[in-house]
Write a protein that holds these residues in place. Sequence first.
Motif, PDB file in Angstrom:
ATOM      1  N   VAL A  14      80.867  44.336  31.695  1.00  0.00           N
ATOM      2  CA  VAL A  14      81.539  45.312  32.562  1.00  0.00           C
ATOM      3  C   VAL A  14      81.122  45.065  34.010  1.00  0.00           C
ATOM      4  N   LEU A  15      82.089  44.801  34.866  1.00  0.00           N
ATOM      5  CA  LEU A  15      81.819  44.705  36.312  1.00  0.00           C
ATOM      6  C   LEU A  15      81.901  46.117  36.873  1.00  0.00           C
ATOM      7  N   GLY A  16      80.817  46.576  37.474  1.00  0.00           N
ATOM      8  CA  GLY A  16      80.757  47.970  37.932  1.00  0.00           C
ATOM      9  C   GLY A  16      79.851  48.745  36.998  1.00  0.00           C
ATOM     10  N   SER A  17      79.317  49.861  37.481  1.00  0.00           N
ATOM     11  CA  SER A  17      78.280  50.517  36.664  1.00  0.00           C
ATOM     12  C   SER A  17      78.319  52.035  36.757  1.00  0.00           C
ATOM     13  N   GLY A  18      79.484  52.596  37.051  1.00  0.00           N
ATOM     14  CA  GLY A  18      79.595  54.054  37.180  1.00  0.00           C
ATOM     15  C   GLY A  18      79.906  54.735  35.857  1.00  0.00           C
ATOM     16  N   GLN A  19      80.460  55.954  35.973  1.00  0.00           N
ATOM     17  CA  GLN A  19      80.700  56.756  34.766  1.00  0.00           C
ATOM     18  C   GLN A  19      81.793  56.187  33.877  1.00  0.00           C
ATOM     19  N   LEU A  20      82.759  55.473  34.468  1.00  0.00           N
ATOM     20  CA  LEU A  20      83.832  54.915  33.631  1.00  0.00           C
ATOM     21  C   LEU A  20      83.245  53.826  32.738  1.00  0.00           C
ATOM     22  N   GLY A  21      82.373  53.014  33.306  1.00  0.00           N
ATOM     23  CA  GLY A  21      81.690  51.982  32.517  1.00  0.00           C
ATOM     24  C   GLY A  21      80.794  52.610  31.465  1.00  0.00           C
ATOM     25  N   ARG A  22      80.180  53.743  31.822  1.00  0.00           N
ATOM     26  CA  ARG A  22      79.284  54.417  30.876  1.00  0.00           C
ATOM     27  C   ARG A  22      80.066  54.867  29.627  1.00  0.00           C
ATOM     28  N   MET A  23      81.212  55.524  29.861  1.00  0.00           N
ATOM     29  CA  MET A  23      81.978  56.040  28.723  1.00  0.00           C
ATOM     30  C   MET A  23      82.610  54.891  27.940  1.00  0.00           C
ATOM     31  N   PHE A  24      82.947  53.808  28.634  1.00  0.00           N
ATOM     32  CA  PHE A  24      83.417  52.601  27.937  1.00  0.00           C
ATOM     33  C   PHE A  24      82.287  52.044  27.069  1.00  0.00           C
ATOM     34  N   ALA A  25      81.084  51.978  27.638  1.00  0.00           N
ATOM     35  CA  ALA A  25      79.949  51.414  26.900  1.00  0.00           C
ATOM     36  C   ALA A  25      79.616  52.266  25.672  1.00  0.00           C
ATOM     37  N   ILE A  26      79.742  53.593  25.821  1.00  0.00           N
ATOM     38  CA  ILE A  26      79.472  54.467  24.667  1.00  0.00           C
ATOM     39  C   ILE A  26      80.469  54.156  23.545  1.00  0.00           C
ATOM     40  N   ALA A  27      81.751  54.002  23.913  1.00  0.00           N
ATOM     41  CA  ALA A  27      82.781  53.681  22.904  1.00  0.00           C
ATOM     42  C   ALA A  27      82.494  52.320  22.274  1.00  0.00           C
ATOM     43  N   ALA A  28      82.077  51.366  23.106  1.00  0.00           N
ATOM     44  CA  ALA A  28      81.826  50.009  22.604  1.00  0.00           C
ATOM     45  C   ALA A  28      80.609  49.980  21.686  1.00  0.00           C
ATOM     46  N   ARG A  29      79.555  50.669  22.088  1.00  0.00           N
ATOM     47  CA  ARG A  29      78.331  50.684  21.267  1.00  0.00           C
ATOM     48  C   ARG A  29      78.618  51.374  19.933  1.00  0.00           C
ATOM     49  N   ARG A  30      79.438  52.416  19.980  1.00  0.00           N
ATOM     50  CA  ARG A  30      79.768  53.126  18.738  1.00  0.00           C
ATOM     51  C   ARG A  30      80.459  52.203  17.748  1.00  0.00           C
ATOM     52  N   MET A  31      81.239  51.268  18.279  1.00  0.00           N
ATOM     53  CA  MET A  31      81.948  50.340  17.393  1.00  0.00           C
ATOM     54  C   MET A  31      81.168  49.051  17.159  1.00  0.00           C
ATOM     55  N   GLY A  32      79.896  49.051  17.527  1.00  0.00           N
ATOM     56  CA  GLY A  32      79.034  47.919  17.155  1.00  0.00           C
ATOM     57  C   GLY A  32      79.055  46.743  18.121  1.00  0.00           C
ATOM     58  N   TYR A  33      79.597  46.952  19.314  1.00  0.00           N
ATOM     59  CA  TYR A  33      79.572  45.888  20.335  1.00  0.00           C
ATOM     60  C   TYR A  33      78.308  46.010  21.175  1.00  0.00           C
ATOM     61  N   ARG A  34      77.987  44.945  21.823  1.00  0.00           N
ATOM     62  CA  ARG A  34      76.928  44.965  22.828  1.00  0.00           C
ATOM     63  C   ARG A  34      77.586  44.958  24.205  1.00  0.00           C
ATOM     64  N   VAL A  35      76.877  45.506  25.172  1.00  0.00           N
ATOM     65  CA  VAL A  35      77.473  45.645  26.504  1.00  0.00           C
ATOM     66  C   VAL A  35      76.499  45.136  27.570  1.00  0.00           C
ATOM     67  N   HIS A  36      76.997  44.304  28.462  1.00  0.00           N
ATOM     68  CA  HIS A  36      76.239  43.910  29.662  1.00  0.00           C
ATOM     69  C   HIS A  36      76.981  44.478  30.862  1.00  0.00           C
ATOM     70  N   THR A  37      76.240  44.984  31.826  1.00  0.00           N
ATOM     71  CA  THR A  37      76.887  45.506  33.028  1.00  0.00           C
ATOM     72  C   THR A  37      76.360  44.775  34.270  1.00  0.00           C
ATOM     73  N   PHE A  38      77.204  44.688  35.272  1.00  0.00           N
ATOM     74  CA  PHE A  38      76.873  43.942  36.493  1.00  0.00           C
ATOM     75  C   PHE A  38      77.208  44.797  37.696  1.00  0.00           C
ATOM     76  N   SER A  39      76.217  45.076  38.539  1.00  0.00           N
ATOM     77  CA  SER A  39      76.479  45.803  39.794  1.00  0.00           C
ATOM     78  C   SER A  39      75.270  45.656  40.695  1.00  0.00           C
ATOM     79  N   PRO A  40      75.410  46.050  41.954  1.00  0.00           N
ATOM     80  CA  PRO A  40      74.256  45.911  42.871  1.00  0.00           C
ATOM     81  C   PRO A  40      73.201  47.006  42.694  1.00  0.00           C
ATOM     82  N   GLU A  41      73.346  47.887  41.703  1.00  0.00           N
ATOM     83  CA  GLU A  41      72.395  49.003  41.578  1.00  0.00           C
ATOM     84  C   GLU A  41      71.567  48.957  40.299  1.00  0.00           C
ATOM     85  N   PHE A  42      70.520  49.781  40.264  1.00  0.00           N
ATOM     86  CA  PHE A  42      69.628  49.887  39.100  1.00  0.00           C
ATOM     87  C   PHE A  42      69.768  51.229  38.412  1.00  0.00           C
ATOM     88  N   ASP A  43      69.425  51.277  37.159  1.00  0.00           N
ATOM     89  CA  ASP A  43      69.400  52.525  36.388  1.00  0.00           C
ATOM     90  C   ASP A  43      70.691  53.310  36.604  1.00  0.00           C
TER      91      ASP A  43
END
Length: 383
Positions: A14-43
């Motif tokens: 996921v390019l970007g690391s805000g709330q849209l990526g967060r809710m996408f990552a939750i959906a992806a993790r629920r379905m057994g995917y792994r997620v990497h995110t890329f952005s200029p920020e931490f945590d």
Amino acid sequence: MIMQPILPGATIGVLGSGQLGRMFAIAARRMGYRVHTFSPEFDTPTGQISDVEINAAYHDLDAVRNFARNVAAVTFEFENVPAATAAAAAEKAPVRPAGEVLHITQHRLREKTFLETHGFPVTRFAAVRSRQELDDAIARIQLPAILKTAGFGYDGKGQFRIARPGDADAAWQGVGGQEAVLEAMVDFEFEMSVVAVRSESGAFEHYGAIRNDHVGGILDVSIAPAPCDDRIAREAVEIARSVMEELSVVGVLCTEFFLARDGRLLINELAPRPHNSGHLTIDACVTSQFEQQLRAVCGLPLGSTYRCRPSAMANLLGDLWCRRDAMVEPDWNSTLAIPDAKLHLYGKAQARPGRKMGHITAGAETPAEAGRIVREARERLTA
Ligand code: AMP
């Protein structure tokens, strides 16, 4: 060539690391995917849910290539990712939606020109690249109008209303003398959006028309279904479908409309990703907009968009924390005492006025009742 489906267990970037990526990552993790995110920020909101959080600048193209090399596909969670970043990622992994969709939709002038050229209904507009062009545009579009920066605008940022000719100087200064678009102010009944998804094979699903009320240019409350004629809702969906076909979008795209008082639908803007007005699909629908995004990006069949009951969403902005010159924790307990209210928080460490911190959704017998519940739930936070 249709690519092989990317199956659970694979890693999505996921390019970007805000709330849209967060809710996408939750959906992806629920379905057994792994997620990497890329952005200029931490945590970040997305990083907190991801397996790996890469911290680098978007213009660090070697870091982008490295990131893309380690994932099966790349998507983005905000449209201001630079085109060069999307192109560098595409050298190493499929990027969905394609960089071209990003390129068109991240620039108001390109987007409006694209829509107008393809016969879609848009607000009257004119390009403005100098102070003189602003005067020419005002003569053509007429007042009241609104001047918007062509690039990097969202949530009403970079917008200046021009009610009378005397406002033009301030508006031109407001956009910083950058390329801009002058738009006629629309006298609308309300704003609505169609959140929809298109797969690589051209399958299309949508969540119908959603009514959106904004405060200060920021979405405040969404209600589904939008209280309008079926004919208008169907027309909005057909426009959204044609736009997505024309752009060959693979993924979720939100088409935002003004429903003008004369009954016409005018496209305000496109967002080539899950959208704030679609957050209510998490609790209300069989398949959320985020799961649809995952399915489309992975080349999987799309899910049912069936909405179990009318639903509403109220945004929680940082203003709820910032009160009487002090930071005060909202009264979560009181809000959660409403059994139908569902709380979503984005894990942002710092509340600031205007910053999207979370949202509340609720379902009810009618859209109006759902709207009443989410408003009451939000009011209780600061009662
Ligand atoms: P935007 O960032 O362009 O979506 O604008 C944010 C909000 O400002 C919209 O959702 C509308 O509430 C308002 N707005 C923007 N453009 C116009 C317009 N041409 N006419 C009336 N209201 C507008």
